[in-house]
Design a protein around this motif. Structure first.
Motif, PDB file in Angstrom:
ATOM      1  N   ALA A  28       0.896  -1.220   0.187  1.00  0.00           N
ATOM      2  CA  ALA A  28       0.144   0.023  -0.062  1.00  0.00           C
ATOM      3  C   ALA A  28       0.869   1.354   0.090  1.00  0.00           C
ATOM      4  O   ALA A  28       0.332   2.203  -0.530  1.00  0.00           O
ATOM      5  CB  ALA A  28      -1.047  -0.151   1.164  1.00  0.00           C
ATOM      6  N   ARG A  29       1.909   1.093   0.423  1.00  0.00           N
ATOM      7  CA  ARG A  29       2.772   2.446   0.792  1.00  0.00           C
ATOM      8  C   ARG A  29       3.101   2.958  -0.783  1.00  0.00           C
ATOM      9  O   ARG A  29       3.280   4.157  -0.856  1.00  0.00           O
ATOM     10  CB  ARG A  29       4.112   2.344   1.457  1.00  0.00           C
ATOM     11  N   LEU A  31       1.083   2.967  -3.044  1.00  0.00           N
ATOM     12  CA  LEU A  31      -0.219   3.582  -3.667  1.00  0.00           C
ATOM     13  C   LEU A  31      -0.440   5.058  -3.291  1.00  0.00           C
ATOM     14  O   LEU A  31      -1.328   5.769  -3.825  1.00  0.00           O
ATOM     15  CB  LEU A  31      -1.526   2.859  -3.071  1.00  0.00           C
ATOM     16  N   ARG A  32       0.835   5.532  -2.560  1.00  0.00           N
ATOM     17  CA  ARG A  32       0.721   7.108  -2.422  1.00  0.00           C
ATOM     18  C   ARG A  32       1.331   7.747  -3.701  1.00  0.00           C
ATOM     19  O   ARG A  32       2.376   8.126  -3.765  1.00  0.00           O
ATOM     20  CB  ARG A  32       1.473   7.399  -1.218  1.00  0.00           C
ATOM     21  N   CYS A  33       0.325   7.883  -4.823  1.00  0.00           N
ATOM     22  CA  CYS A  33       0.899   8.678  -6.041  1.00  0.00           C
ATOM     23  C   CYS A  33      -0.407   8.977  -6.911  1.00  0.00           C
ATOM     24  O   CYS A  33      -1.407   8.617  -6.401  1.00  0.00           O
ATOM     25  CB  CYS A  33       1.673   7.226  -6.951  1.00  0.00           C
ATOM     26  N   VAL A  34       0.020   9.799  -7.812  1.00  0.00           N
ATOM     27  CA  VAL A  34      -1.221  10.206  -8.461  1.00  0.00           C
ATOM     28  C   VAL A  34      -1.269   9.822 -10.011  1.00  0.00           C
ATOM     29  O   VAL A  34      -1.905  10.127 -10.969  1.00  0.00           O
ATOM     30  CB  VAL A  34      -1.271  11.746  -8.713  1.00  0.00           C
ATOM     31  N   THR A  35       0.069   9.033 -10.312  1.00  0.00           N
ATOM     32  CA  THR A  35       0.187   8.354 -11.657  1.00  0.00           C
ATOM     33  C   THR A  35       0.677   6.782 -11.345  1.00  0.00           C
ATOM     34  O   THR A  35       1.006   6.563 -10.294  1.00  0.00           O
ATOM     35  CB  THR A  35       1.257   9.132 -12.541  1.00  0.00           C
ATOM     36  N   PHE A  36       0.403   5.925 -12.328  1.00  0.00           N
ATOM     37  CA  PHE A  36       0.953   4.645 -12.337  1.00  0.00           C
ATOM     38  C   PHE A  36       2.634   4.593 -12.664  1.00  0.00           C
ATOM     39  O   PHE A  36       3.198   3.507 -12.566  1.00  0.00           O
ATOM     40  CB  PHE A  36       0.317   3.808 -13.043  1.00  0.00           C
ATOM     41  N   ARG A  89      -7.088  -2.768  -6.182  1.00  0.00           N
ATOM     42  CA  ARG A  89      -6.215  -1.801  -6.549  1.00  0.00           C
ATOM     43  C   ARG A  89      -5.568  -2.152  -8.049  1.00  0.00           C
ATOM     44  O   ARG A  89      -4.827  -3.173  -8.298  1.00  0.00           O
ATOM     45  CB  ARG A  89      -4.965  -1.571  -5.626  1.00  0.00           C
ATOM     46  N   GLU A  90      -5.817  -1.148  -9.073  1.00  0.00           N
ATOM     47  CA  GLU A  90      -5.470  -1.526 -10.409  1.00  0.00           C
ATOM     48  C   GLU A  90      -3.908  -1.253 -10.247  1.00  0.00           C
ATOM     49  O   GLU A  90      -3.080  -1.839 -11.308  1.00  0.00           O
ATOM     50  CB  GLU A  90      -5.827  -0.584 -11.297  1.00  0.00           C
ATOM     51  N   HIS A  91      -3.138  -0.763  -9.365  1.00  0.00           N
ATOM     52  CA  HIS A  91      -1.830  -0.478  -9.192  1.00  0.00           C
ATOM     53  C   HIS A  91      -1.152  -1.954  -9.465  1.00  0.00           C
ATOM     54  O   HIS A  91       0.088  -2.127  -9.785  1.00  0.00           O
ATOM     55  CB  HIS A  91      -1.427   0.110  -7.889  1.00  0.00           C
ATOM     56  N   GLN A  94      -0.900  -2.954 -13.072  1.00  0.00           N
ATOM     57  CA  GLN A  94      -0.136  -1.825 -13.662  1.00  0.00           C
ATOM     58  C   GLN A  94       1.344  -2.168 -13.280  1.00  0.00           C
ATOM     59  O   GLN A  94       2.083  -1.932 -14.030  1.00  0.00           O
ATOM     60  CB  GLN A  94      -0.542  -0.727 -13.033  1.00  0.00           C
ATOM     61  N   ASN A 116      -9.398  -5.782 -14.071  1.00  0.00           N
ATOM     62  CA  ASN A 116      -8.513  -4.767 -14.081  1.00  0.00           C
ATOM     63  C   ASN A 116      -7.408  -5.180 -15.231  1.00  0.00           C
ATOM     64  O   ASN A 116      -7.045  -4.378 -16.131  1.00  0.00           O
ATOM     65  CB  ASN A 116      -7.621  -4.427 -12.799  1.00  0.00           C
ATOM     66  N   LEU A 120      -6.537  -3.330 -19.164  1.00  0.00           N
ATOM     67  CA  LEU A 120      -5.144  -3.162 -19.815  1.00  0.00           C
ATOM     68  C   LEU A 120      -4.866  -3.898 -20.914  1.00  0.00           C
ATOM     69  O   LEU A 120      -3.586  -3.890 -21.125  1.00  0.00           O
ATOM     70  CB  LEU A 120      -4.477  -3.219 -18.285  1.00  0.00           C
TER      71      LEU A 120
END
Lengths: 209, 471
Positions: A28-29, A31-36, A89-91, A94, A116, A120
């Protein structure tokens, strides 16, 4: 229109174990982002670090498969059952996509993960447990081999043989036709979207019809 | 019109825009909830495609995952968190989407505020970029988690492409014993049906135990459907659902014809008495004990007085997962879970962060003091829950027993904010996932249980049968 995807071929990396959740794929850490962007470097980071630490401490355990040089450059990831369970999370896909993977082969996949991946253009193909076990053994014995996932015929070819695999009909068609970015397809419904909305009691103040 | 339809079929049909030749459906999404983690990339994709938000009035936003629980003061100390929060604010402003931020007094975990504000109603389809969206099914809504590309699809079209799942009715008969809560019911269901037993299914929760539950208890049960593999879980609407909604901010006005017309429609949605289901299972409520997980997925659970399985009890295909879980947790086959020493107690999350959860935990907390060396966090699910708890003096009960009372958010359930386990700490948690590394330390360990059981573990410093403290 997205790219038509008829086949995925290349080396395949074997990641054994069932119920591998998306927190493990991308903690989870990250996931602190605004892009992949940049997520590719962190796929399975905690598992990989722990495997590396075990190697350093005892020298008995093997590398994490994603760090195993024999699997370097793999385009297919071969997994167990219920892969990608947990968080939506799609992260997760991705990060795997950005780490070079273009298809997943496994016994079964969690639903949100498949959704997801489909968005992609990444197929999640299932194999019968016996076929999957044979594939894993064959890949570990000969990791340099080329594996071919044929989307149109729903088959997987490796040194273990030609196996039939499962791909959800809708997903398969979307990959073959290049429709896997769903937004354009959904927009084609046009005013039918508003018609459906207007017929819903809760969007019409519960007026009597 | 068939008289044998279940709720799922009725709601699905009402929201179907069209069917695709491959059998999938284009489904209209009645309520779209967004938060700061899974939406910024979706807005960026929308911008790239030069598309507007099609139904901005059907999307609502809040911040929950990254908000700190010690202070919500802006700018956030965590620059990445601040960037996410600012991105959500800008996106909502640009597209005319209502945002419940901390300044609104209505902020909270997305699955707590949806019901609380009356946004979630029977018969809706609800989507959110979060796997615990199934929570909203407690009202008889069809609610499911989606990824970021699908958030983009909903923003652009208010629709999703979905394959219709099968429906399994899970009946819990009889009644629950004392000290047994909704959390124990869902942990028991997952234990019995497995973490992938629900893949391809929507779960309908039914029977006397579900009917006797409050709305908040039903929210807890539906919340963890995804942990059993089911993307959707729901309960049928009844008079309790209708009364819960009366007077809520986004529900129809409480007095008058509109609410009554709504209630009539809501009642008509429940599964017909002779409805067909693809599968049915049932459990007696009496067999459910206070339940605790011992492993690294929510299906690895035990009655609190049971011992961990022996390898011989574990099916062959689960053997390697079993050893992996034992070794990660540092437990031994056959040992009791009762008495396991804990380091942290966490009460909160979208599973168990509502007022009734805090009340039940407080009943236990007031019987003693937190054991020395145990770190505790009590995190209300929303600002409204926090206010209500404070008005009732629950915060004081927790504080005087030695618990830390925090600001609302997702907190240590997934540890995206500063609330994290350290090293190999063992946490008694009222949250929903005991995955490796879930609570913020790659080697941290989690035991899932009800909020009352967490409070009991905090007081004793060990896994405890809460019934001993309830007397």
């Amino acid at each position: 229109m997205s790219e038509r995807i008829r086949r995925v071929e290349g080396r395949a990396c074997v990641l054994r174990g069932n119920d591998i959740d998306t927190d493990r794929i991308i903690p989870a850490r990250f996931l602190r982002c605004v892009t992949f962007d940049g997520l590719g470097a962190h796929a399975f980071e905690d598992d990989r670090k722990q495997a590396a630490a075990a190697v350093a401490a005892a020298g008995v355990k093997s590398d994490h498969p994603l760090d195993d040089p024999r699997f370097a450059g793999a385009r297919l990831l071969v997994v167990g059952a219920n892969f990608g369970c947990g968080s939506s999370r799609e992260h997760a896909p991705q990060s795997l996509m950005r780490a070079g993977f273009r298809a997943f082969i496994g016994e079964s996949f969690a639903e949100i993960f498949v959704g997801n991946c489909s968005a992609l253009g990444l197929p999640c193909a299932t194999l019968e447990p016996g076929d999957l076990a044979a594939l894993m053994d064959a890949l570990e014995g000969n990791p340099a081999q080329q594996v071919v996932l044929d989307i149109g015929h729903c088959t997987l070819r490796s040194s273990a043989g030609l196996h039939n695999c499962g791909l959800r009909d809708g997903v398969r068609a979307a990959l073959l036709e290049g429709n896997w970015n769903a937004t354009r397809v959904l927009l084609e419904a046009g005013p039918a979207i508003e018609r459906t909305a207007n017929a819903l009691p809760y969007l019409a103040n519960f007026a009597r019809r | 019109m068939s008289s044998q339809r279940n709720l799922f079929d009725k709601v699905w049909e009402a929201h179907t825009v069209r069917e695709f030749p491959d059998g999938q459906s284009q489904l209209f999404v009645g309520l779209h909830l967004i938060h700061e983690v899974t939406s910024p990339q979706a807005f960026a994709m929308l911008r790239e495609m030069e598309l507007p938000v099609r139904f901005p009035e059907r999307t609502f936003a809040t911040v929950d995952h990254i908000v700190p629980t010690d202070s919500q003061q802006r700018p956030l100390e965590d620059a990445l968190g601040e960037e996410m929060m600012a991105a959500l604010e800008a996106n909502c402003r640009e597209h005319g989407i209502k945002l419940f931020d901390p300044a609104s007094g209505k902020q909270g975990i997305v699955h707590v505020i949806g019901p609380e504000l009356g946004l979630t109603q029977p018969g809706m389809t609800v989507a959110c970029g979060d796997s615990h969206t199934s929570t909203h099914g407690a009202f008889g809504a069809i609610a499911f988690g989606i990824g970021t590309s699908q958030v983009r699809d909903v923003l652009a079209t208010q629709c999703l492409t979905l394959a219709k799942p099968r429906v399994r009715r899970i009946e819990i008969g009889g009644a629950l014993g004392g000290g047994v809560y909704a959390k124990d019911v869902i942990l028991h269901i997952i234990r019995r049906l497995g973490v992938k037993g629900g893949v391809g299914y929507a779960y309908e929760y039914a029977g006397p135990v579900i009917e006797a539950m409050s709305m908040e208890e039903r929210l807890t049960v539906c919340n963890m459907s995804i942990e059993g593999g089911a993307r959707v879980g729901y309960a049928n609407p009844d008079e309790r659902s209708i009364e819960y909604l009366r007077g809520r901010a986004f529900a129809p006005p409480p007095e008058g014809a509109t609410f009554e017309r709504a209630a009539t429609w809501w009642r008509s949605l429940k599964s017909d008495a002779d409805a067909d289901f693809d599968d049915r299972v049932s459990f007696p409520g009496a067999e459910i004990e206070p339940t605790v997980t011992w492993g690294i997925n929510p299906g690895q659970a035990l009655g609190v007085n049971e011992a961990l399985p022996l390898p011989a009890d574990v099916p062959d295909e689960e053997r390697s997962g079993f050893s992996e879980a034992l070794s990660f947790m540092g437990f031994h086959a056959g040992e009791p879970i009762l008495g396991a020493k804990i380091d942290v107690a966490f009460i909160g999350s979208c599973t168990n962060g509502r007022i009734s959860d805090l009340r039940e935990a407080a009943k236990v907390a007031r019987t003693g003091q937190v054991a020395p060396g145990v770190r505790t966090l009590v995190v209300p699910g929303s600002q409204a829950v926090a206010r209500e708890a404070e008005a009732e003096g629950l915060d004081e009960i927790f504080r005087s027993a030695g618990f830390e009372w925090r600001e609302p958010g997702c907190s240590m359930c997934l540890a995206m904010n500063p609330d994290k386990l350290r090293g190999r700490e063992l946490s008694a948690s009222s949250s929903n996932r005991n995955f490796k590394g879930r609570q913020g330390s790659p080697t941290g360990r989690t035991l899932l249980m009800s909020p009352a059981m967490v409070a009991a573990a905090a007081l004793r410093g060990r896994v405890t049968d809460v019934r001993e403290l309830l007397g």
